[in-house]
Design an enzyme around this catalytic site. Sequence first.
Site, PDB file in Angstrom:
ATOM      1  N   GLU A 353       0.843  -1.198   0.000  1.00 33.11           N
ATOM      2  CA  GLU A 353       0.000   0.000   0.000  1.00 33.11           C
ATOM      3  C   GLU A 353       0.883   1.254   0.000  1.00 33.11           C
ATOM      4  OE1 GLU A 353      -4.262   0.025   1.768  1.00 33.11           O
ATOM      5  OE2 GLU A 353      -3.069   1.120   3.217  1.00 33.11           O
ATOM      6  N   HIS A 384       7.054 -26.911   2.363  1.00 40.28           N
ATOM      7  CA  HIS A 384       6.230 -28.013   1.854  1.00 40.28           C
ATOM      8  C   HIS A 384       5.131 -27.499   0.934  1.00 40.28           C
ATOM      9  CE1 HIS A 384       8.170 -30.861   4.582  1.00 40.28           C
ATOM     10  NE2 HIS A 384       8.247 -29.831   5.401  1.00 40.28           N
ATOM     11  N   LYS A 512     -13.806   1.200  -3.913  1.00 43.29           N
ATOM     12  CA  LYS A 512     -14.744   1.557  -2.835  1.00 43.29           C
ATOM     13  C   LYS A 512     -15.933   2.323  -3.390  1.00 43.29           C
ATOM     14  CE  LYS A 512     -11.503   2.226   1.008  1.00 43.29           C
ATOM     15  NZ  LYS A 512     -10.971   3.184   1.968  1.00 43.29           N
TER      16      LYS A 512
HETATM   17  O1  F6P Z   1      -8.817   0.893   2.156  1.00 42.43           O
HETATM   18  C1  F6P Z   1      -7.526   1.053   2.621  1.00 42.43           C
HETATM   19  C2  F6P Z   1      -7.495   1.742   3.956  1.00 42.43           C
HETATM   20  O2  F6P Z   1      -7.751   3.085   3.800  1.00 42.43           O
HETATM   21  C3  F6P Z   1      -6.164   1.519   4.641  1.00 42.43           C
HETATM   22  O3  F6P Z   1      -5.202   2.410   4.258  1.00 42.43           O
HETATM   23  C4  F6P Z   1      -6.553   1.605   6.066  1.00 42.43           C
HETATM   24  O4  F6P Z   1      -5.590   1.041   6.903  1.00 42.43           O
HETATM   25  C5  F6P Z   1      -7.862   0.843   6.052  1.00 42.43           C
HETATM   26  O5  F6P Z   1      -8.460   1.200   4.833  1.00 42.43           O
HETATM   27  C6  F6P Z   1      -8.784   1.098   7.199  1.00 42.43           C
HETATM   28  O6  F6P Z   1      -9.112   2.457   7.303  1.00 42.43           O
HETATM   29  P1  F6P Z   1      -9.803   3.029   8.590  1.00 42.43           P
HETATM   30  O7  F6P Z   1      -8.887   2.815   9.748  1.00 42.43           O
HETATM   31  O8  F6P Z   1     -10.023   4.479   8.294  1.00 42.43           O
HETATM   32  O9  F6P Z   1     -11.101   2.293   8.798  1.00 42.43           O
END
Ligand code: F6P
Length: 551
Positions: A353, A384, A512
Amino acid sequence: MTLLTDLSAWQQLDAHFEGIKNVHMRDLFDQNPQRFEQFSLSLNDILFDFSKNRITDETLGLLLKLAEQADVTGWRDKMFAGELINHTEQRAVQHVALRNRRNEPLYAGDERIDQEIKSELARVKALAESIRTRHWRGHSDQPITDVVNIGIGGSHLGPLMVTEALRPYSIHDLKIHFVSNIDENHINNTLETLNADTTLFIIASKSFRTQDTLFNAQTAKKWLMEKLDSEQLLHRHLVAVTSNVEAAVEFGVAHENIFKMWDWVGGRYSLWSAIGLPIVIAIGSENFDMLLEGAYEADEHFKSAPLEQNIPVIMALLGVWYNNFFGAESIAVLPYDQNMHRFPAYLQQADMESNGKGVDREGKPVDYQTGPVLFGEIGIASQHAFYQLLHQGTKLVPADMLAPISNYHCIANHHRALMSNIFAQAEALMKGKNEAEVRAELEQQGMDEQSIARLLPYKVFPGNRPTNTFLFYTLDPKTLGSLIALYEHKIFVQGVIWNLNSFDQWGVELGKVLASHILEEINQGNPVSEHDSSTNGLINYYLERKPKKLG
Ligand code: F6P
């Protein structure tokens, strides 16, 4: 700014690569019996052996020159000074401040942050200790026996990895559970083992906007409400860690149960903050302090060791060497410690990331490779499973192997056998087995010439496969803190060399947004036609077949 590939060190490395690409590490070891001493470093009781790499003095010199030309030390100093190096979000990168042990003012941009860090840590410890000592009581006045962390990504992987890794240091009559997946199996499987009277939920979300976490949090709240006599008592079972305090309050978390985190801590670097609450509950305040101490010592090492003795710098440069010159696409992380079974998954987010990006700090597409595909598993299990490819496949997969010299609960014969495996695998990957050796072995077994000729090619191991080996005395909180921080800084150095912003993650947005749009379509339940034919087809297939109970 000079482009990376225009730097003189880069071009010299390019030329140097031509000369070294066919050199076998066997020969390098034969030529230099001091190779181990020369190419290993240590930090406290962590030994970092990087002698089984396809490098010479000259290679290392050029790589170090690359680090200088990319201004690794300049960027490092900017990070520690709290400058806004996460430029796409205008944020400082100050996870290192969370473990700073000096009594000195620390800043994120112009904002002083050290006092708030201390006070929040004190609140976290107070809550954790009240649970551990059974002073924190649920609605029916019973002590807490189960803590459920609801979070995902950085709000999940760090605490999960550390609580697993430090199991021997954990309190036994308290269970810590982790729920991350929006797939209802995860929360259902967890809830069915729990008693609401004695369960505390931590909603861990920096943004308090993450769909997976909010769905799970809603389900957990509903489950609690069904068992509790009054909503007033919810505060005994629900806490939150977030930088979005209003959203947590609106969700129903009592103000005094909200622990703060800050925009200058990236999710994947946040286990040192209140996101580490499940860790503190599991291992206690003193052990958590040791975890911070270990990370701090690695920070100090990164800050002050000369580049040629700087472990994260060397780790990073070796990664660049294989990624950009040998064309290796992946790296493997292979802990020879069962308790580190989530370490590769944790590093996957930290690394991929951070450096899985194709646009540089000036907004230009890069013309070189950036972050590798990181994968891994427990070393013994992997032997394995996928080591076949590491030994004889067509891909070059540089690997990190990690092992404790001793265990908290040691069974001597097990541990000696474990260690023999890590040493043997690293040796086999480096040396391989050539035709002459295979032939001699088969002849000794009395095999006839025809059979030897038939089998020989399959039994040859090319070797020359690089590994780093980390040995540490035992996986205690301090050592683990140092190891994690070394990897964090490795990722940072690589980001600097590749001229990336390692601290944003725009690449997670598109999926998202599309998912929330498709969820609306699914909720409406009408056939869809505005996507591509595959997506339309899949959604409509699902809509036609989903059982009535799904609405
Ligand atoms: O979707 C990725 C992300 O934004 C990560 O960078 C982050 O760690 C995770 O989602 C969770 O985000 P949050 O802590 O804001 O729920």
